[in-house]
Design an enzyme around this catalytic site. Structure first.
Site, PDB file in Angstrom:
ATOM      1  N   ARG A 162       8.892   5.637  25.269  1.00  0.00           N
ATOM      2  CA  ARG A 162       9.553   5.363  26.549  1.00  0.00           C
ATOM      3  C   ARG A 162       8.478   5.228  27.629  1.00  0.00           C
ATOM      4  O   ARG A 162       7.605   6.092  27.735  1.00  0.00           O
ATOM      5  CB  ARG A 162      10.511   6.483  26.956  1.00  0.00           C
ATOM      6  CG  ARG A 162      11.607   6.803  25.966  1.00  0.00           C
ATOM      7  CD  ARG A 162      12.597   7.815  26.543  1.00  0.00           C
ATOM      8  NE  ARG A 162      13.404   8.439  25.525  1.00  0.00           N
ATOM      9  CZ  ARG A 162      14.512   7.913  25.011  1.00  0.00           C
ATOM     10  NH1 ARG A 162      14.919   6.742  25.443  1.00  0.00           N
ATOM     11  NH2 ARG A 162      15.206   8.556  24.087  1.00  0.00           N
TER      12      ARG A 162
ATOM     13  N   HIS B 124       7.715   8.069  17.106  1.00  0.00           N
ATOM     14  CA  HIS B 124       7.967   8.976  18.220  1.00  0.00           C
ATOM     15  C   HIS B 124       6.703   9.693  18.678  1.00  0.00           C
ATOM     16  O   HIS B 124       6.734  10.508  19.587  1.00  0.00           O
ATOM     17  CB  HIS B 124       9.032  10.006  17.777  1.00  0.00           C
ATOM     18  CG  HIS B 124       9.597  10.821  18.887  1.00  0.00           C
ATOM     19  ND1 HIS B 124       9.433  12.190  18.964  1.00  0.00           N
ATOM     20  CD2 HIS B 124      10.331  10.472  19.970  1.00  0.00           C
ATOM     21  CE1 HIS B 124      10.038  12.644  20.046  1.00  0.00           C
ATOM     22  NE2 HIS B 124      10.590  11.638  20.678  1.00  0.00           N
TER      23      HIS B 124
ATOM     24  N   ASN C  20      24.433  14.103  30.512  1.00  0.00           N
ATOM     25  CA  ASN C  20      24.251  14.670  29.177  1.00  0.00           C
ATOM     26  C   ASN C  20      25.512  14.510  28.328  1.00  0.00           C
ATOM     27  O   ASN C  20      25.441  14.172  27.146  1.00  0.00           O
ATOM     28  CB  ASN C  20      23.904  16.158  29.272  1.00  0.00           C
ATOM     29  CG  ASN C  20      22.500  16.413  29.785  1.00  0.00           C
ATOM     30  OD1 ASN C  20      21.692  15.501  29.889  1.00  0.00           O
ATOM     31  ND2 ASN C  20      22.218  17.651  30.126  1.00  0.00           N
TER      32      ASN C  20
ATOM     33  N   ARG D 287      16.322   5.338  21.863  1.00  0.00           N
ATOM     34  CA  ARG D 287      17.719   5.262  22.268  1.00  0.00           C
ATOM     35  C   ARG D 287      17.885   5.141  23.780  1.00  0.00           C
ATOM     36  O   ARG D 287      17.330   5.912  24.544  1.00  0.00           O
ATOM     37  CB  ARG D 287      18.482   6.487  21.758  1.00  0.00           C
ATOM     38  CG  ARG D 287      19.999   6.280  21.741  1.00  0.00           C
ATOM     39  CD  ARG D 287      20.713   7.519  21.295  1.00  0.00           C
ATOM     40  NE  ARG D 287      20.408   7.926  19.945  1.00  0.00           N
ATOM     41  CZ  ARG D 287      21.018   7.443  18.867  1.00  0.00           C
ATOM     42  NH1 ARG D 287      21.935   6.509  18.999  1.00  0.00           N
ATOM     43  NH2 ARG D 287      20.697   7.897  17.679  1.00  0.00           N
TER      44      ARG D 287
END
Length: 690
Positions: free
Chosen positions: A378, A438, A46, A408
């Site tokens: 994704r 998205h 993270n 990303r």
């Protein structure tokens, strides 16, 4: 309401507060020891992303303000950078302390992480043999001469050893060796010498360090070698050039190359590295005063610890919670029969993601299916869904796939999938360069009794078999033709953004999501003023949009009760008298990553509920294509409410978000211990048995 800085918690500091909650899980001795190590890996991963994205953005802002002569803004942003670095420094010290505690804790279970100084003769001989047979073939040292530009040679996802080559009669030379974790496990399990009771693990880094002479001997004269680890984090931002003769796919491929040579924003190094070596490294990496330079322990790239192996007893990691089969699907021969019977709601990872892959698989060969539309943000590197889409083309179906190339850190994976799908004959759409896509949509069109019928999937998470095992997310399957038609219209909007489309049911960013949410909040305010019960429940990942925060403040001041579960960033400051005393917020961090987005509005007893792909962030409202879907089925609404209420009752893994974001656990008082993720599993398991 005026935008006063005191009304909003700083975004970057709030994100660090979230990562502190992850570190709390590593510190929590009630968690199994292997899980604690893995949380250290999650914290580290993270933090890497935080530097790549958020700190890099702050650094860019400083340069922009200085370049434009905006001195005051530059100084404020510099102060922000200092606050970030102070918080990171504090978290890093806590991390190092926790790491030592956890490694000591492993020893209590007869698992030992060996350093160079801990080896006996057997371990040393075995590791040398392992180095020669398994590791050496992957080692290619970079000798640092004046011609070598080190910055352009480094990958920001890799640990390196910075090596000083000591020469008595000549000046010292330097080299860099990559720790080849893309080919080998970072964790090398050493076979037992005699007793099987004690188990040993050695890090790849230490085995390489132990065998440095074998790398250079015979090629370079040296009188000694010193090696210290370091890791660099680059700015992840990239730009698309404006050459009109390049395809969007080619532009994205080029932009990925830009990332590989982007400037560093953070360098973490072994605190034992001598000052003169550190000075030389800083010079080669062109470290600026705005970059973060952090001394830490001997090991870098702790994100690898997410995959730390359990070589001990099963109880050293979380017991498995077997994913549940949905009886709403299993009671029917086909997924289409099941969805025709009623809307179906799944909640991963408690439910099997297999139901989603089966939805696409059956559509791929069903003779009645004419068209499959799906959007990808994704997906897994080995994707059953992708394979089914290719099968659908082979079966003569029309298949349209919208791929977001700018997801990303998944850009390269998505570029590869785009090429594979295109080669297979799938119609691949890349959408609009100005808007990330998205949403989590799939629409299957079937011919039934000479009529085209749409079946739609609305999700809060990605079509990704891997993350569906560790992210909690909702999926709604429906044959409601009004909802399904609007889902199809979203695909039309992506391909033809100039067309005027009206969405009566769906919240679609950037067209109407903000407006619809604000109208719902304002209706609660009006209802409260008229003496009716008024409340709002929100479950999201992040909240940073000031306009929506202001609306929630107004709702609180009007007496509307607002309860929220926010996993990550929260710039709203709850519990402030006269501003937000009617707002309470918790954050739950546990074995699964909380990922759903849900909104519930009391609506004078009619209760309006939505699941969505959008967080309450400015980017999700205005700069992405997102979809929020109403939940109309009363049973499904109750199921979601029950799950939310279980989380609000959590007494073990819930933290209170207060004005200081100090991450205090919810006080249990006289209430029983309740871990919401475990209770949610029990609740859904009982539902499936009913």
């Amino acid at each position: 309401m005026a935008d006063l800085p005191s009304h909003y918690y700083p975004r970057e500091l709030s994100w660090l507060s979230f990562n502190q909650r992850v570190l709390q899980e590593a510190k929590d001795t009630s968690n199994p020891i292997i899980e604690r190590i893995r949380f250290l890996g999650i914290f580290s991963n993270n933090l890497d992303e935080f530097y790549r994205v958020r700190v890099a953005d702050v650094k860019r802002q400083i340069y922009i303000y200085l370049n434009e002569g905006q001195t005051e803004q530059a100084e404020q942003t510099k102060l922000q950078m200092e606050q970030i670095q102070q918080k990171v420094s504090s978290l890093t010290k806590d991390f190092d302390k926790t790491h030592l505690e956890v490694i000591k804790g492993l020893a209590r279970y007869n698992i030992f992480l060996l350093g160079e100084q801990d080896l006996n003769d057997y371990h040393a001989k075995w590791s040398k043999d392992y180095f020669r047979s398994k590791i050496l073939c992957h080692i290619a040292p970079v000798l640092l001469t004046k011609k070598v530009k080190l910055l352009s040679r480094l990958n920001d996802s890799v640990t390196y050893l910075y090596i000083r080559i000591l020469r008595n009669e000549k000046s010292d030379a330097y080299a860099v060796v990559e720790v080849p974790t893309q080919y080998l496990s970072r964790f090398v399990v050493i076979p037992p010498e005699a007793s099987r009771k004690k188990k040993y693990i050695m890090l790849l880094d230490d085995i390489i360090r132990l065998n440095l002479e074998s790398i250079f001997k015979g090629f370079i004269e040296f009188d000694g070698l010193e090696a210290y680890s370091f890791k660099m984090t680059r700015d992840s931002e990239y730009s698309l050039n404006d050459e009109i003769d390049e395809s969007y796919l080619d532009k994205m491929s080029e932009s990925m190359k830009q990332r590989l040579i982007a400037e560093p924003v953070r360098v973490v190094y072994d605190s034992r590295m001598p000052e003169d070596m550190l000075k030389d490294l800083k010079k080669r990496l062109k470290i600026s005063s705005y970059d973060s330079l952090n001394a830490s322990g001997a090991y870098r790239n702790f994100k690898d610890f997410i995959g730390f192996p359990n070589i001990g007893r099963a109880y050293l990691e979380n017991p498995e919670l077997p994913a549940l089969t949905s009886k709403d699907f299993s009671e029917y021969d086909t997924v289409f029969d099941a969805i025709t019977a009623k809307d179906i709601l799944l909640y991963y990872p408690y439910h099997k993601f297999l139901h989603v892959t089966e939805f696409v698989r059956q559509a791929a060969f069903d003779p009645s299916v004419k068209h499959i539309r799906l959007n990808i943000y994704r997906v897994a590197s080995e994707s059953l869904i992708i394979n089914s889409l290719i099968d659908a083309v082979d079966n003569g179906k029309k298949v349209t796939v919208v791929i977001e190339l700018r997801a990303r850190f998944d850009e390269e994976n998505n570029i590869n999938w785009a090429k594979k799908l295109t080669d297979a004959g799938v119609k691949v759409v890349f959408g609009m360069p100005a808007l990330k896509i998205h949403s989590k949509l799939c629409v299957v069109t079937r011919e039934e009794k000479s009529e085209l019928i749409n079946y739609a999937h609305f999700g809060t998470g990605n079509f990704n078999e891997k993350t569906a095992k560790i992210y909690t997310d909702f999926s709604l399957f429906t044959r409601n033709q009004e909802l399904a038609q609007e889902a199809e219209d979203v695909f039309t909007f992506i391909k033809q953004p100039y067309r005027k489309l009206k969405f009566q049911h769906l919240q679609v960013s950037p067209l109407n999501t903000r407006t619809k949410i604000q109208l719902l909040i304002r209706q609660e305010i009006q209802n409260s003023k008229e003496g009716m019960k008024a409340s709002i429940i929100i479950k999201i990942n992040n909240l940073d949009d000031k306009s929506l925060i202001n609306d929630l403040y107004k709702a609180s001041q009007a007496g509307v009760k607002v309860r929220a579960i926010i996993r990550g960033m929260c710039c709203l400051i709850p519990g402030v008298k006269g501003l937000s005393e009617n707002i309470s917020i918790i954050s739950v961090v546990d074995r699964y990553l909380e990922h759903p987005r849900v909104m519930v509005f009391e609506s004078a007893g009619e209760q309006k509920m939505f699941i969505s792909s959008a967080d309450w962030m400015t980017r999700n409202m205005d700069y992405r294509i997102e979809v929020g879907c109403p939940v109309y089925d009363p049973d499904l609404k109750q199921k979601i409410l029950d799950i939310l209420n279980i989380q609000f009752k959590d007494t073990l893994k819930a933290r209170v978000i207060d004005k200081d974001q100090s991450n205090h656990y919810v006080k249990r008082g006289n209430r029983k211990k309740l871990r919401s993720q475990i209770e949610t599993y029990k609740y859904l398991k009982a539902k499936e048995k009913d």
